[in-house]
Motif scaffolding. Structure first.
Motif, PDB file in Angstrom:
ATOM      1  N   VAL A   1       0.847  -1.189   0.000  1.00 51.44           N
ATOM      2  CA  VAL A   1       0.000   0.000   0.000  1.00 51.44           C
ATOM      3  C   VAL A   1       0.883   1.239   0.000  1.00 51.44           C
ATOM      4  O   VAL A   1       2.061   1.177   0.355  1.00 51.44           O
ATOM      5  N   ASN A   2       0.293   2.357  -0.374  1.00 55.57           N
ATOM      6  CA  ASN A   2       1.027   3.619  -0.348  1.00 55.57           C
ATOM      7  C   ASN A   2       1.182   4.095   1.095  1.00 55.57           C
ATOM      8  O   ASN A   2       0.252   3.979   1.894  1.00 55.57           O
ATOM      9  N   PRO A   3       2.353   4.647   1.429  1.00 55.52           N
ATOM     10  CA  PRO A   3       2.568   5.150   2.789  1.00 55.52           C
ATOM     11  C   PRO A   3       1.626   6.316   3.110  1.00 55.52           C
ATOM     12  O   PRO A   3       1.237   7.071   2.219  1.00 55.52           O
ATOM     13  N   LYS A   4       1.275   6.433   4.390  1.00 52.60           N
ATOM     14  CA  LYS A   4       0.463   7.549   4.869  1.00 52.60           C
ATOM     15  C   LYS A   4       1.116   8.123   6.113  1.00 52.60           C
ATOM     16  O   LYS A   4       1.618   7.378   6.952  1.00 52.60           O
ATOM     17  N   GLU A   5       1.079   9.438   6.215  1.00 53.81           N
ATOM     18  CA  GLU A   5       1.693  10.126   7.341  1.00 53.81           C
ATOM     19  C   GLU A   5       0.622  10.628   8.307  1.00 53.81           C
ATOM     20  O   GLU A   5      -0.443  11.089   7.884  1.00 53.81           O
ATOM     21  N   PHE A   6       0.922  10.550   9.608  1.00 51.49           N
ATOM     22  CA  PHE A   6       0.010  11.005  10.648  1.00 51.49           C
ATOM     23  C   PHE A   6       0.777  11.861  11.646  1.00 51.49           C
ATOM     24  O   PHE A   6       1.966  11.634  11.884  1.00 51.49           O
ATOM     25  N   GLN A   7       0.088  12.813  12.239  1.00 50.49           N
ATOM     26  CA  GLN A   7       0.651  13.632  13.315  1.00 50.49           C
ATOM     27  C   GLN A   7      -0.367  13.593  14.450  1.00 50.49           C
ATOM     28  O   GLN A   7      -1.497  14.060  14.293  1.00 50.49           O
TER      29      GLN A   7
ATOM     30  N   LYS B   1      -0.648  14.195  18.736  1.00 45.61           N
ATOM     31  CA  LYS B   1      -0.064  14.615  20.022  1.00 45.61           C
ATOM     32  C   LYS B   1       1.428  14.904  19.897  1.00 45.61           C
ATOM     33  O   LYS B   1       2.224  14.496  20.751  1.00 45.61           O
ATOM     34  N   GLY B   2       1.814  15.582  18.829  1.00 43.74           N
ATOM     35  CA  GLY B   2       3.204  15.982  18.652  1.00 43.74           C
ATOM     36  C   GLY B   2       4.129  14.913  18.099  1.00 43.74           C
ATOM     37  O   GLY B   2       5.320  15.156  17.921  1.00 43.74           O
ATOM     38  N   ILE B   3       3.602  13.731  17.827  1.00 42.63           N
ATOM     39  CA  ILE B   3       4.430  12.667  17.232  1.00 42.63           C
ATOM     40  C   ILE B   3       4.000  12.460  15.783  1.00 42.63           C
ATOM     41  O   ILE B   3       2.825  12.326  15.484  1.00 42.63           O
ATOM     42  N   ARG B   4       4.985  12.459  14.893  1.00 43.31           N
ATOM     43  CA  ARG B   4       4.745  12.217  13.474  1.00 43.31           C
ATOM     44  C   ARG B   4       5.155  10.782  13.170  1.00 43.31           C
ATOM     45  O   ARG B   4       6.240  10.344  13.571  1.00 43.31           O
ATOM     46  N   TYR B   5       4.276  10.063  12.497  1.00 41.53           N
ATOM     47  CA  TYR B   5       4.623   8.691  12.125  1.00 41.53           C
ATOM     48  C   TYR B   5       4.055   8.361  10.754  1.00 41.53           C
ATOM     49  O   TYR B   5       3.150   9.015  10.267  1.00 41.53           O
ATOM     50  N   ILE B   6       4.654   7.355  10.163  1.00 37.27           N
ATOM     51  CA  ILE B   6       4.277   6.892   8.834  1.00 37.27           C
ATOM     52  C   ILE B   6       3.796   5.449   8.945  1.00 37.27           C
ATOM     53  O   ILE B   6       4.438   4.633   9.613  1.00 37.27           O
ATOM     54  N   LEU B   7       2.677   5.154   8.303  1.00 37.38           N
ATOM     55  CA  LEU B   7       2.230   3.772   8.141  1.00 37.38           C
ATOM     56  C   LEU B   7       2.555   3.376   6.713  1.00 37.38           C
ATOM     57  O   LEU B   7       2.216   4.097   5.769  1.00 37.38           O
TER      58      LEU B   7
END
Length: 182
Positions: free
Chosen positions: A3-9, A11-17
């Motif tokens: 799948v294509n990666p998705k970015e989330f932010q 509570k101040g933490i940025r992460y990629i699925l």
């Protein structure tokens, strides 16, 4: 499947699925071992059913090649914080469904990683013609049960006195399912 990666932010933490890559195998082995020691919500105690780097490479390869399986990782600052898998079957009678499993490092609980891994797995399954997602969860993991219910999962059954935990007591496992288009 990839799948294509998705970015989330959150509570101040940025992460990629993103889809797991074979280069993640060593780290996944270490993360799984750590998670197994952090909570009794998993089926295993720390070190049990250990999967080494080669084992994870094999899983990632098989899941990537299969249109009926998905292996997602959550990455925070280049570090794997958790992962989820949807494991499908090539058997005709079971090809309509996948078995879902998830784990997140305790230090990353509360940032929506588990919820977003679940959402992405559901989006993938619904878009891939998967009709059912099945999972099992320890009865004491009320937060997870509520999350699954929020996303359309229903209790299908209870496996009575299914798990023996460190307190010497037996606990039930809740079997849940979510259907799409049935």
């Amino acid at each position: 499947m990839k799948v294509n990666p998705k970015e989330f932010q959150v509570k101040g933490i940025r992460y990629i699925l993103r889809s797991a890559e074979e280069e993640d195998a060593r780290c996944l082995s270490e993360v799984r071992l750590q998670i197994d020691g952090e909570t009794e919500n998993m089926d295993r105690e720390k070190g049990e059913a250990y999967i080494d780097e080669a084992g994870f490479k094999q899983l990632i390869s098989e899941d990537t090649e299969s249109a009926r399986s998905l292996f997602l990782v959550a990455e925070v600052n280049g570090r794997i914080a958790g992962f989820a898998r949807c494991e499908g079957s090539s058997l005709k009678r079971l090809a309509h469904k996948v078995e879902f499993g998830i784990c997140v490092l305790k230090e990353f609980w509360g940032y929506g990683i588990g919820q977003n891994l679940l959402r992405e797995a559901i989006l993938w399954a619904d878009g891939s013609g998967i009709k059912k997602i099945s999972l099992s969860v320890l009865e004491t993991n009320e937060k997870a049960i509520k999350l699954y219910q929020k996303h359309g999962f229903e209790t299908e059954g209870i496996l009575r006195k299914d798990k023996l935990l460190s307190d010497g007591r037996y606990y039930n496992t809740v079997v849940m399912g979510r259907w799409h288009g049935i």
